[in-house]
Design an enzyme around this catalytic site. Structure first.
Site, short mmCIF file in Angstrom:
data_model
loop_
_atom_site.label_atom_id
_atom_site.label_comp_id
_atom_site.label_asym_id
_atom_site.label_seq_id
_atom_site.Cartn_x
_atom_site.Cartn_y
_atom_site.Cartn_z
N SER A 1 -3.92 -24.28 21.65
CA SER A 1 -3.38 -22.94 21.87
C SER A 1 -4.52 -21.93 21.97
O SER A 1 -5.58 -22.10 21.36
CB SER A 1 -2.49 -22.58 20.68
OG SER A 1 -2.27 -21.19 20.61
N TYR B 1 -0.59 -22.09 11.07
CA TYR B 1 -0.30 -22.70 12.38
C TYR B 1 -1.57 -22.74 13.23
O TYR B 1 -1.93 -23.77 13.80
CB TYR B 1 0.80 -21.92 13.11
CG TYR B 1 0.83 -22.20 14.59
CD1 TYR B 1 1.42 -23.36 15.08
CD2 TYR B 1 0.22 -21.32 15.49
CE1 TYR B 1 1.39 -23.64 16.43
CE2 TYR B 1 0.21 -21.59 16.85
CZ TYR B 1 0.79 -22.75 17.32
OH TYR B 1 0.75 -23.04 18.65
N LYS C 1 -4.07 -26.02 14.87
CA LYS C 1 -4.58 -26.24 16.23
C LYS C 1 -6.10 -26.30 16.22
O LYS C 1 -6.72 -27.14 16.88
CB LYS C 1 -4.09 -25.12 17.17
CG LYS C 1 -2.57 -25.11 17.37
CD LYS C 1 -2.08 -26.42 17.95
CE LYS C 1 -0.58 -26.51 18.01
NZ LYS C 1 -0.08 -27.84 18.40
N1 UFG Z 1 6.74 -8.90 20.66
C1 UFG Z 1 7.47 -7.73 20.52
N2 UFG Z 1 8.73 -7.84 20.03
C2 UFG Z 1 9.30 -9.02 19.70
C3 UFG Z 1 8.55 -10.21 19.87
C4 UFG Z 1 7.25 -10.11 20.33
O1 UFG Z 1 6.98 -6.64 20.79
O2 UFG Z 1 10.46 -9.04 19.26
C5 UFG Z 1 5.37 -8.81 21.19
C6 UFG Z 1 4.32 -9.28 20.21
O3 UFG Z 1 3.95 -8.25 19.33
C7 UFG Z 1 3.20 -9.69 21.16
C8 UFG Z 1 3.94 -10.18 22.40
O4 UFG Z 1 5.25 -9.66 22.31
O5 UFG Z 1 2.45 -8.57 21.50
C9 UFG Z 1 4.03 -11.68 22.49
O6 UFG Z 1 4.53 -12.17 21.27
P1 UFG Z 1 5.00 -13.68 21.06
O7 UFG Z 1 5.47 -13.82 19.66
O8 UFG Z 1 5.94 -14.07 22.15
O9 UFG Z 1 3.67 -14.50 21.32
P2 UFG Z 1 2.28 -14.45 20.56
O10 UFG Z 1 1.27 -14.08 21.59
O11 UFG Z 1 2.29 -13.67 19.33
O12 UFG Z 1 2.18 -15.96 20.07
C10 UFG Z 1 1.92 -16.93 20.99
C11 UFG Z 1 2.53 -18.26 20.57
C12 UFG Z 1 1.85 -18.81 19.39
C13 UFG Z 1 0.36 -18.77 19.54
C14 UFG Z 1 -0.11 -17.41 19.94
C15 UFG Z 1 -1.57 -17.38 20.22
O13 UFG Z 1 3.91 -18.11 20.29
O14 UFG Z 1 2.25 -20.15 19.26
O15 UFG Z 1 0.55 -17.01 21.11
O16 UFG Z 1 -2.05 -16.09 20.37
F1 UFG Z 1 -0.27 -19.11 18.41
#
Ligand code: UFG
Length: 341
Positions: free
Chosen positions: A126, A152, A156
Site C-alpha cells: 500500500s 495496519y 504492510k
Molecule cells: N474521507 C472523508 N469522509 C469520509 C471518508 C473519507 O472526507 O467519510 C476522506 C479522507 O479524509 C481522505 C479521503 O477521503 O482524505 C480518502 O479516505 P479513505 O479512507 O477512502 O482512504 P485513505 O487514503 O485514508 O486510506 C487508503 C486505504 C488504506 C491505506 C491508505 C494509505 O483505505 O488502506 O489509503 O494512505 F492505508
C-alpha cells in the site's frame, strides 16, 4: 497448459476483480478464502462475468497445514496474496488482531514459496508505506518509506521487509510488491464490487451509501489543508485497472529466468481532492449528494499521488479508467445491490 494461480482472499474486493482478469488472460485462478470479509455469492457472479467458476478452497491462509497441502496438491504457476485485514481505524483499536492475521498469513504463504524456490509471488502492499510525503507529493518507488501511522500500515511495511529479507537469503525467488494507491469503483457489469461490513470508513463507499439514502450526509474530513481546495488529495485507481496490474505482475515474474524482487506503484499518476471526487460523482451520475465539512481525521495524509513510470516501463501497465469511470461504476454497483433503478 493452463497456468494455475493461487489467489488468497480471492472472494474479496480486489481479489474478485483480479480473479476475473486472470480468467480473461487465460490463467486458472484457485481461490483460498474463508469468506470472513466477503460473500459466497461472489463466486457465482464471477461465473456470470467470465463464464467460468473458479475453484475455491475454503479456509484460512494462516492455517499452515492447509496452505502446505494446497502447494502439494496443485501445480501452482503463481501466488497473489490479498487475504488480510485492511481497516486503518480498527487496526489502532485491535493491533494484535492485525499483526497476528496479516503477518501470520504472509509467513504461512511465503514459507512454501521459499521451499519451492521458483513460484512467482505478488504481495498486496500500500502507498501507506510512504506516510506523509515530505516535499514532492508525487512519490516513486525510491521515495523513502516512513514510519507507518497505524498497525495496519506497519503490517504492510513489515510485509515488504519480510519479503526483502527472504529474497536477500534466497536470490532465486521471484517476488513483487504492488503498492496500491486508493482502489475505488466496481466491475462495469455491476456484478461485483466492494461490500463494506458496517459503516464504511473509505470515501467512495460512504459516498455511494449516502446517495442511496443510507446516511444523511457525507462529512468531508477537513477543508483547510494546503491543497488545491483545502481537502485531502489522493490517487484513486479503478479496481479493474488494479486487477489488471496483478495479471501483468504475474506475466512479468513468469518471464524472468533469474530471481528478482520488484516494488511497483499502482495508481493513475493523478491527484484528486475529496471535493473534486464528490463533484465528479454528482456530475457523472446526475445525482445530488449532501455533504458538510467536519474536523480533520487524525492520521490522514494531506496529499499523495503515484509516479507510475515504473509500472509502465517494467510491466507495460497503465490505468485505463479515470475517476469518472470509477464513480459511475461504483454507483452502478451500489444501485444493483440496493435494487435502486
Ligand atoms: N474521507 C472523508 N469522509 C469520509 C471518508 C473519507 O472526507 O467519510 C476522506 C479522507 O479524509 C481522505 C479521503 O477521503 O482524505 C480518502 O479516505 P479513505 O479512507 O477512502 O482512504 P485513505 O487514503 O485514508 O486510506 C487508503 C486505504 C488504506 C491505506 C491508505 C494509505 O483505505 O488502506 O489509503 O494512505 F492505508
Amino acid at each position: 497448459m493452463v497456468k494455475k494461480v493461487l489467489v488468497t482472499g480471492g472472494a474479496g474486493y480486489i481479489g474478485s476483480h483480479t480473479v476475473v482478469e486472470l480468467f480473461r488472460s487465460g490463467y486458472e485462478p484457485l481461490i483460498l478464502d474463508d469468506y470472513r470479509n466477503s460473500e459466497v455469492s461472489v463466486i457465482g457472479r464471477i461465473k456470470q462475468i467470465t463464464g467460468k467458476a473458479p475453484e475455491v478452497i475454503l479456509g484460512d491462509v494462516c492455517d499452515e497445514d492447509l496452505v502446505n497441502e494446497i502447494f502439494q496438491n496443485h501445480k501452482l504457476s503463481g501466488v497473489i496474496h490479498f487475504a488480510a485485514y485492511k481497516a486503518v481505524g480498527e487496526s489502532v483499536e485491535k493491533p494484535l488482531k492485525y499483526y497476528s492475521n496479516n503477518i501470520s498469513g504472509l509467513l504461512s504463504i511465503l514459507k512454501p514459496i521459499c521451499e519451492m524456490g521458483n513460484i512467482p509471488f505478488v504481495f498486496s502492499s500500500s502507498c501507506t508505506v510512504y506516510g506523509e510525503p515530505q516535499g514532492l507529493k508525487e512519490v516513486n518507488e525510491q521515495t523513502p518509506r516512513s514510519i507507518p501511522t497505524s498497525p495496519y500500515g506497519y503490517t504492510k511495511w513489515l510485509g515488504e521487509q519480510i519479503i526483502r529479507d527472504a529474497f536477500l537469503a534466497q536470490k532465486e525467488l521471484r517476488l513483487m510488491n504492488l503498492r496500491y494507491f486508493n482502489p475505488i469503483g466496481a466491475h462495469p457489469s455491476g456484478l461485483i464490487g466492494e461490500l463494506p461490513i458496517g459503516k464504511p470508513n473509505n470515501l467512495v463507499p460512504f459516498i455511494t451509501q449516502t446517495a442511496a439514502g443510507i446516511h444523511k450526509e457525507l462529512v468531508i474530513f477537513g477543508n483547510n489543508y494546503p491543497t488545491i481546495d483545502g481537502t485531502c488529495v489522493r490517487d484513486y485507481i479503478h479496481v479493474v485497472d488494479l486487477a489488471e496490474a496483478h495479471v501483468k505482475a504475474i506475466d512479468y515474474l513468469l518471464l524472468q529466468q533469474k530471481g528478482c524482487r520488484e516494488t511497483v506503484n499502482i495508481g493513475t499518476g493523478t491527484g484528486t481532492s475529496v471535493l473534486e471526487l464528490v463533484n465528479t460523482f454528482k456530475d457523472e451520475n446526475k445525482i445530488d449528494l449532501k455533504f458538510s465539512f467536519g474536523p480533520e481525521r487524525p492520521g490522514d495524509v494531506i496529499e499523495i499521488f503515484a509516479n507510475v513510470n515504473y509500472a509502465k516501463s517494467l510491466l507495460g501497465w497503465t490505468s485505463k479508467n479515470d475517476t469518472r469511470d470509477a464513480v459511475r461504476d461504483a454507483w452502478n454497483w451500489e444501485k444493483s445491490i440496493r435494487n435502486i433503478k
